[in-house]
Scaffold this active site. Structure first.
Site, mmCIF file in Angstrom:
data_model
loop_
_atom_site.group_PDB
_atom_site.id
_atom_site.type_symbol
_atom_site.label_atom_id
_atom_site.label_comp_id
_atom_site.label_asym_id
_atom_site.label_seq_id
_atom_site.Cartn_x
_atom_site.Cartn_y
_atom_site.Cartn_z
ATOM 1 N N SER A 95 -0.972 -50.368 -0.367
ATOM 2 C CA SER A 95 -2.206 -49.432 -0.287
ATOM 3 C C SER A 95 -2.686 -48.553 0.870
ATOM 4 O O SER A 95 -3.029 -48.989 1.663
ATOM 5 C CB SER A 95 -3.731 -49.479 -1.260
ATOM 6 O OG SER A 95 -4.477 -48.764 -0.959
ATOM 7 N N HIS A 124 1.468 -47.760 -2.646
ATOM 8 C CA HIS A 124 0.700 -47.654 -3.634
ATOM 9 C C HIS A 124 -0.032 -46.833 -2.952
ATOM 10 O O HIS A 124 -1.101 -46.995 -2.059
ATOM 11 C CB HIS A 124 -0.082 -48.779 -3.569
ATOM 12 C CG HIS A 124 -1.242 -48.461 -4.721
ATOM 13 N ND1 HIS A 124 -1.221 -48.750 -5.888
ATOM 14 C CD2 HIS A 124 -2.754 -48.112 -4.577
ATOM 15 C CE1 HIS A 124 -2.447 -48.722 -6.361
ATOM 16 N NE2 HIS A 124 -3.189 -48.431 -5.575
ATOM 17 N N ASP A 135 -3.438 -44.019 -3.820
ATOM 18 C CA ASP A 135 -4.608 -43.751 -3.586
ATOM 19 C C ASP A 135 -5.413 -42.332 -3.580
ATOM 20 O O ASP A 135 -5.751 -41.694 -2.646
ATOM 21 C CB ASP A 135 -5.942 -44.711 -3.033
ATOM 22 C CG ASP A 135 -5.831 -46.269 -3.182
ATOM 23 O OD1 ASP A 135 -5.737 -46.365 -4.636
ATOM 24 O OD2 ASP A 135 -5.164 -47.538 -2.967
ATOM 25 N N MET A 146 -8.457 -39.918 -4.310
ATOM 26 C CA MET A 146 -9.999 -39.559 -5.021
ATOM 27 C C MET A 146 -10.157 -38.500 -4.572
ATOM 28 O O MET A 146 -10.132 -37.304 -4.060
ATOM 29 C CB MET A 146 -10.873 -41.069 -4.003
ATOM 30 C CG MET A 146 -10.006 -42.585 -4.137
ATOM 31 S SD MET A 146 -11.214 -42.938 -3.126
ATOM 32 C CE MET A 146 -10.155 -44.862 -3.388
ATOM 33 N N HIS A 191 -1.830 -43.763 -7.720
ATOM 34 C CA HIS A 191 -3.302 -44.085 -8.740
ATOM 35 C C HIS A 191 -4.330 -43.080 -8.452
ATOM 36 O O HIS A 191 -4.685 -42.858 -7.677
ATOM 37 C CB HIS A 191 -3.974 -45.686 -7.811
ATOM 38 C CG HIS A 191 -4.656 -45.743 -8.444
ATOM 39 N ND1 HIS A 191 -5.939 -47.532 -7.661
ATOM 40 C CD2 HIS A 191 -5.906 -45.253 -9.543
ATOM 41 C CE1 HIS A 191 -7.023 -47.452 -9.268
ATOM 42 N NE2 HIS A 191 -6.252 -46.896 -9.983
ATOM 43 N N MET A 225 -7.388 -41.449 -9.587
ATOM 44 C CA MET A 225 -8.621 -41.504 -9.459
ATOM 45 C C MET A 225 -9.818 -40.649 -9.422
ATOM 46 O O MET A 225 -11.220 -40.336 -8.805
ATOM 47 C CB MET A 225 -9.043 -42.740 -8.070
ATOM 48 C CG MET A 225 -8.990 -44.257 -8.508
ATOM 49 S SD MET A 225 -9.176 -45.197 -7.312
ATOM 50 C CE MET A 225 -7.913 -44.906 -6.235
ATOM 51 N N MET A 252 -8.215 -52.873 -11.739
ATOM 52 C CA MET A 252 -9.677 -52.876 -10.977
ATOM 53 C C MET A 252 -9.997 -54.015 -10.878
ATOM 54 O O MET A 252 -10.751 -54.923 -11.529
ATOM 55 C CB MET A 252 -9.830 -51.573 -10.787
ATOM 56 C CG MET A 252 -9.834 -50.030 -11.073
ATOM 57 S SD MET A 252 -8.672 -50.084 -8.781
ATOM 58 C CE MET A 252 -10.047 -50.278 -8.216
ATOM 59 N N ASP A 287 -5.476 -54.741 -8.703
ATOM 60 C CA ASP A 287 -6.077 -53.581 -7.474
ATOM 61 C C ASP A 287 -7.335 -53.613 -6.904
ATOM 62 O O ASP A 287 -8.394 -53.293 -7.383
ATOM 63 C CB ASP A 287 -5.609 -52.349 -7.507
ATOM 64 C CG ASP A 287 -5.751 -51.300 -6.583
ATOM 65 O OD1 ASP A 287 -5.892 -51.891 -5.121
ATOM 66 O OD2 ASP A 287 -5.689 -49.968 -6.231
HETATM 67 C C1 DX5 Z 1 -9.499 -48.433 -4.283
HETATM 68 C C2 DX5 Z 1 -8.356 -48.866 -4.330
HETATM 69 C C3 DX5 Z 1 -7.674 -49.908 -3.693
HETATM 70 C C4 DX5 Z 1 -7.892 -50.282 -2.222
HETATM 71 C C5 DX5 Z 1 -7.358 -51.499 -2.297
HETATM 72 O O1 DX5 Z 1 -10.446 -47.799 -4.758
HETATM 73 O O2 DX5 Z 1 -7.810 -48.429 -5.523
HETATM 74 O O3 DX5 Z 1 -6.205 -49.552 -4.106
HETATM 75 O O4 DX5 Z 1 -7.268 -49.394 -1.426
HETATM 76 O O5 DX5 Z 1 -8.195 -52.162 -1.007
HETATM 77 P P1 DX5 Z 1 -8.292 -53.700 0.084
HETATM 78 O O6 DX5 Z 1 -7.031 -54.250 -0.521
HETATM 79 O O7 DX5 Z 1 -8.951 -53.270 1.013
HETATM 80 O O8 DX5 Z 1 -9.388 -53.504 -1.043
HETATM 81 ZN ZN ZN Z 2 -5.594 -48.374 -6.027
#
Ligand code: DX5
Ligand code: ZN
Length: 232
Positions: free
Chosen positions: A15, A40, A42, A44, A73, A75, A144, A180
């Site tokens: 990620s 990956h 993320d 947000m 991903h 969010m 998650m 994840d």
């Molecule tokens: C959290 C993300 C993850 C995050 C995982 O909301 O969706 O992808 O980056 O990070 P680690 O592996 O550090 O928990």
């Molecule tokens: Zn993620």
């Protein structure tokens, strides 16, 4: 097309939430050179989750630096107005949250119609049955294992039986199970044993390395890949 064919072999998806935000291009190239299977990404919005990262323009800028699968991903809520921009940005997989909108089935169809593989994600409090009636619409279910929003949190063990339940529900369908959050060499083995095949890891890959010292990424990716093999 970077996504080739379905298989259930373990795939490591670093990620980039844990990468250097000023250097995403080099970071993507470094993790792929060090054995990452998917990248990956993320996204947000500060609304669905209590943190903000970036939008489709940044994904488009990153795309030429990702030779393989760009796994996005989302969010964000609402999600529907942004599906086309992220598809245009070059996502291979677009995963949306079951909790993020009222018409999950429609949103998943919209992703498919854009020529992108649809994924559906569940936060820790959402039961696996939330995706029961959309399984024929998806290529991936994301479990998650932390509450979404931040990297570096601890793995929530209560999610392990959810992975196993989803694996049963999926049966012979060609659907990936991705985990994840808090995935490390210590937690990866259990995830794989329950049926997960895509392991997302942020901190566990990026800590201790940099694009200039990418060998550390390779060591971490190999440790993650070896953990499930050792557990099987
Ligand atoms: C959290 C993300 C993850 C995050 C995982 O909301 O969706 O992808 O980056 O990070 P680690 O592996 O550090 O928990
Ligand atoms: Zn993620």
């Amino acid at each position: 097309m970077p996504y080739a064919a379905f298989d259930r072999r373990i795939k490591i998806a670093p990620s980039i939430l844990a990468a250097d935000f000023a250097d995403f291009g080099r970071e993507c190239r470094a993790i792929e050179a060090q054995g990452a299977d998917w990248v990956h990404v993320d996204v947000m919005d500060g609304h669905f989750v209590p943190n903000i990262t970036f939008g489709p323009q940044l994904c488009a800028a990153m795309r030429p630096h990702v030779a393989g699968v760009m796994d996005v991903h989302l969010m964000i809520a609402p999600v529907d107005p942004f599906l086309e921009p992220f598809a245009r940005a070059g996502a291979d997989i677009l995963t949306i949250h079951a909790e993020a909108g009222p018409h999950l089935d429609r949103s998943l169809q919209a992703i498919r119609a854009l020529g992108v593989k649809p994924g559906v994600s569940l936060t820790p409090s959402t039961p696996p049955e939330a995706v029961e009636y959309v399984l024929d619409r998806v290529d991936l279910v994301l479990v998650m294992t932390v509450n979404p929003g931040f990297g570096g949190q601890s793995f929530i063990d209560s999610q392990l039986p959810k992975i196993a339940r989803l694996r049963e529900m999926i049966g012979e369908r060609e659907i990936h199970i991705q985990v994840d959050g808090g995935v490390t060499p210590e937690t990866a083995g259990n995830c794989a044993a329950m049926g997960a095949d895509v392991l997302v890891a942020g901190s566990a890959v990026f800590k201790g390395g940099s694009p200039a010292d990418a060998a550390a990424y390779g060591t971490s990716i190999r440790a993650l890949r070896a953990a499930p093999e050792a557990a099987l």
